[in-house]
Design an enzyme around this catalytic site. Structure first.
Site, PDB file in Angstrom:
ATOM      1  N   ASP A   8       0.874  -1.169   0.000  1.00  0.00           N
ATOM      2  CA  ASP A   8       0.000   0.000   0.000  1.00  0.00           C
ATOM      3  C   ASP A   8       0.913   1.221   0.000  1.00  0.00           C
ATOM      4  O   ASP A   8       1.466   1.590   1.036  1.00  0.00           O
ATOM      5  CB  ASP A   8      -0.897  -0.017   1.239  1.00  0.00           C
ATOM      6  CG  ASP A   8      -1.706   1.275   1.396  1.00  0.00           C
ATOM      7  OD1 ASP A   8      -1.753   2.074   0.433  1.00  0.00           O
ATOM      8  OD2 ASP A   8      -2.295   1.480   2.484  1.00  0.00           O
ATOM      9  N   LYS A  69       2.612  11.401  -3.433  1.00  0.00           N
ATOM     10  CA  LYS A  69       1.603  10.639  -4.182  1.00  0.00           C
ATOM     11  C   LYS A  69       0.576  11.565  -4.841  1.00  0.00           C
ATOM     12  O   LYS A  69      -0.006  11.225  -5.867  1.00  0.00           O
ATOM     13  CB  LYS A  69       0.906   9.665  -3.231  1.00  0.00           C
ATOM     14  CG  LYS A  69      -0.121   8.762  -3.882  1.00  0.00           C
ATOM     15  CD  LYS A  69      -0.664   7.775  -2.857  1.00  0.00           C
ATOM     16  CE  LYS A  69      -1.785   6.926  -3.406  1.00  0.00           C
ATOM     17  NZ  LYS A  69      -2.293   5.957  -2.414  1.00  0.00           N
ATOM     18  N   GLU A 168      -7.260   0.341  -4.239  1.00  0.00           N
ATOM     19  CA  GLU A 168      -7.173   0.261  -2.784  1.00  0.00           C
ATOM     20  C   GLU A 168      -8.454  -0.256  -2.125  1.00  0.00           C
ATOM     21  O   GLU A 168      -8.391  -1.152  -1.269  1.00  0.00           O
ATOM     22  CB  GLU A 168      -6.778   1.628  -2.217  1.00  0.00           C
ATOM     23  CG  GLU A 168      -5.329   2.000  -2.541  1.00  0.00           C
ATOM     24  CD  GLU A 168      -4.999   3.446  -2.240  1.00  0.00           C
ATOM     25  OE1 GLU A 168      -5.885   4.171  -1.736  1.00  0.00           O
ATOM     26  OE2 GLU A 168      -3.856   3.870  -2.514  1.00  0.00           O
ATOM     27  N   ASP A 190     -13.001   4.753   1.657  1.00  0.00           N
ATOM     28  CA  ASP A 190     -11.547   4.883   1.812  1.00  0.00           C
ATOM     29  C   ASP A 190     -11.135   6.349   1.754  1.00  0.00           C
ATOM     30  O   ASP A 190     -11.029   6.939   0.678  1.00  0.00           O
ATOM     31  CB  ASP A 190     -10.848   4.080   0.712  1.00  0.00           C
ATOM     32  CG  ASP A 190      -9.322   4.096   0.839  1.00  0.00           C
ATOM     33  OD1 ASP A 190      -8.812   4.766   1.751  1.00  0.00           O
ATOM     34  OD2 ASP A 190      -8.655   3.436   0.025  1.00  0.00           O
TER      35      ASP A 190
END
Length: 628
Positions: A8, A69, A168, A190
């Site tokens: 992850d 990211k 994810e 999420d």
């Protein structure tokens, strides 16, 4: 066969996991922690990654990179707001891409992310006792083609074989549903550090089928932190007429304090932010301090618009799945920001049930990625598991009039392939430019262009006569491949992609070589530091023995003290040859001292009729015994 792992790669923290005994297990890093901060610092010739990089961020804000990211696979015009609030320099790169300037060097976000991946894999390899190469890496479900490709490239730069890029929320559902046997409809909510995804899945009989996905790649915990940063800075400016956001060190401390305050407010009704010596008065140079109390109610007021943005993707996912909220059996919370009480309330309000908190929101995604890695490697303990995912956004081409002609609509099951026939708009047109788009807006300019593909060499024909066959092919990673050929003449033409934000093959290969060179250099530096630290530890140990062994002769103490002093000077010199020599001499003197001290103790004990003392083997690792 070496094991494949699941990673992850998070905005704030990253986690690595592996299948062990039929279950996914998190692999702790070299520091013994289950999560690794996604932070990379460039300090002189060194690269620091993880917690060690995070600890020195306030003193090195311009070269400590975090939340990278958010920039990976993006175009500059998409991230100007995030770039403006970073303590480090983010700027426009080639072709409208994003670059981060550190110590006069421009770095691609993929390069920085590769450092985090390498740290995770190197630590895991050491723990497992085998070299890891094969990985499954997760991405937000709402990542577009460029972001997925860039994430895959980050893995390649790190020297890894990326088996699959998996969404994810889908990974979290794999972790949740691994041991469940019944049929369920699950909504995965999420909210991570930089992105927000909502995915609805149907689970049953080993099948994990995604029905819909929605999200917001510009919404995450970092945005909630920023509201606290802005509030603190504004309050300070009211009292002191100074904007802390213009001071990079002060800004970095504000960011760290804001995240801490947000976390504390998940369990407390209020928290105090105390930052002594936050800056100095520009005129008098006297130190200035910041102290403010932030209540949970005030925090929710500051983030009210962000909380409202959470609702729309949930409602969109339900609509796309053609489901009423009452049909959702479980709501799974993933991502650290789902711990915010107001977020939990919103989820419960929309779905009408209390969220399931049986999975660790920080680890579920990595655990599910490890399950996917096990599936790919044919792990027999998993049985028959089928994962059916979807593409998050509509893909199409620009047609005359500036409109988008959809080829593959959002929430289409992947892998997917679609072919459509197009033609020319003008007589004797020698070629066409195919603008590949991703998005939900009807006009081409309102969507993201993934690339412009040129098909040239079309024979002279009247408008509408050429038959141009365009094929969109999405692989299991959700990455798009496009081909085109002219059918009427039977002639095929090549396609080239222009103006994409991802790196070309030569850039990736160059960065792989640089990474390997840096890894070797980093290893040498690490060994040098360890050698210096080992000598210094031995010096401290020697001085301790002088203090503890009062019975030793003064001559023995003087010799050992002289060797310890020489070791201290060698450590300061940073001369490898001198350090080696000092290490050898100090070890010899310490052995001699311990032998003499032990013999002296035996003589004293014998003289007094007392039991003789036993040598302390823990003091120094040596094969010797007192002289007869």
């Amino acid at each position: 066969m070496p094991k494949a792992v699941g990673i992850d790669l998070g905005t704030t923290n990253s986690v690595i996991s592996v299948m062990e005994g039929g279950r996914p297990e998190v692999i702790v890093n070299a520091e013994g922690a289950r999560t690794t901060p996604s932070v990379v610092a460039y300090k002189g010739d060194e690269r620091l990654v993880g917690q060690i990089a995070r600890r020195q961020a306030a003193l090195n804000p311009a070269a400590t990179l975090f939340e990278v990211k958010r920039f990976i696979g993006r175009r500059w015009d998409e991230v100007k707001e995030e770039a403006a609030r970073s303590p480090f320099t983010v700027k426009e790169g080639p072709g409208g891409s994003v670059r981060i300037e550190v110590n006069g060097q421009d770095l691609a976000p993929e390069q920085v992310s590769a450092e985090v991946l390498r740290k995770l894999v190197n630590d895991a390899s050491a723990k497992l006792g085998e070299k890891i190469k094969d990985v499954v890496v997760t991405v937000p479900a709402y990542f577009d083609n460029s972001q997925r490709e860039a994430t895959k490239q980050a893995g390649e730069i790190a020297g890894l074989n990326v088996l699959r890029v998996i969404n994810e929320p889908t990974a979290a559902a794999l972790a949740y549903g691994l041991e469940r046997k019944g049929n369920e409809t699950v909504l995965v909510f999420d909210l991570g550090g930089g992105t927000f995804d909502v995915t609805i899945l149907e689970l049953g009989d080993g099948v994990f089928e995604v029905k819909s996905t929605s999200g917001d790649t510009h919404l995450g915990g970092a945005d909630f932190d920023q509201r606290i940063v802005d509030w603190l800075a504004t309050e300070f400016q009211k009292d002191n007429s100074f904007d802390l956001r213009k001071d990079k060190q002060a800004l970095q401390r504000l960011i760290e304090a804001a995240e801490k305050a947000k976390i504390e407010l998940s369990n407390a009704s209020e928290t105090t932010v105390s930052l002594p010596f936050i800056t100095f008065d520009p005129e008098t140079r006297t130190p200035m301090h910041l102290e403010r109390t932030l209540s949970r109610a005030k925090f929710e007021e500051l983030t009210a618009d962000l909380l409202r943005r959470v609702r729309k993707p949930v409602e969109q996912a339900l609509a796309d799945a053609k489901l009423d909220a009452s049909k959702i059996d479980e709501v799974i919370l993933v991502g650290g920001s789902t711990r915010i009480p107001a977020v939990k309330r919103i989820v419960q309000d929309i779905i009408g049930k209390t969220p399931n908190e049986s999975v660790n929101p920080d680890e579920a995604v990595a655990l599910g990625a490890a399950v996917q890695a096990g599936i790919i490697q044919g792990d027999s303990s998993l049985g028959d598991i089928v994962l059916v995912d979807v593409t998050p956004l509509t893909l199409g081409v620009e047609v005359k009039g500036g409109m988008i002609a959809p080829m593959i609509t959002r929430n289409t099951t992947v892998p997917a392939k679609k072919t459509e026939i197009y033609t020319t708009a003008e007589n004797n047109q020698p070629g066409v430019e195919i603008n590949v788009l991703q998005g939900e807006r009807p006009m081409a300019n309102d969507n993201k262009s993934l690339g412009r593909f040129k098909l040239e060499g079309i024979p002279p024909m009247r408008a509408g006569q050429p038959q141009i066959e365009v094929t969109f092919d999405i692989d299991a990673n959700g990455i798009l491949h496009v081909t085109a050929k002219e059918k009427t003449s039977g002639k095929e033409a090549s396609i080239r992609i222009e103006n994409t934000t991802t790196l070309d093959k030569s850039d990736v290969e160059r960065m792989v070589q640089e990474a390997e060179q840096n890894a070797a250099a980093d290893k040498q530096r690490r060994e040098k530091v360890e050698k210096r630290n080992n000598l210094d530890s031995l010096r401290v140990q020697a001085l301790g023995q002088i203090e503890e062994n009062g019975a030793a002769t003064q001559d023995a103490k003087d010799k050992l003290k002289a060797a310890a002093d020489e070791a201290e000077e060698a450590v300061r010199s940073d001369d490898d040859a001198r350090i080696d020599a000092a290490q050898k001499k100090l070890e010899e003197e310490l052995r001699s001292f311990m032998t003499a001290a032990q013999a002296q103790g035996q003589d004293a004990g014998a003289a007094q009729g007392q039991p003789q003392a036993k040598a302390d083997d823990d003091v120094i690792d040596a094969d010797f015994k007192p002289a007869e």
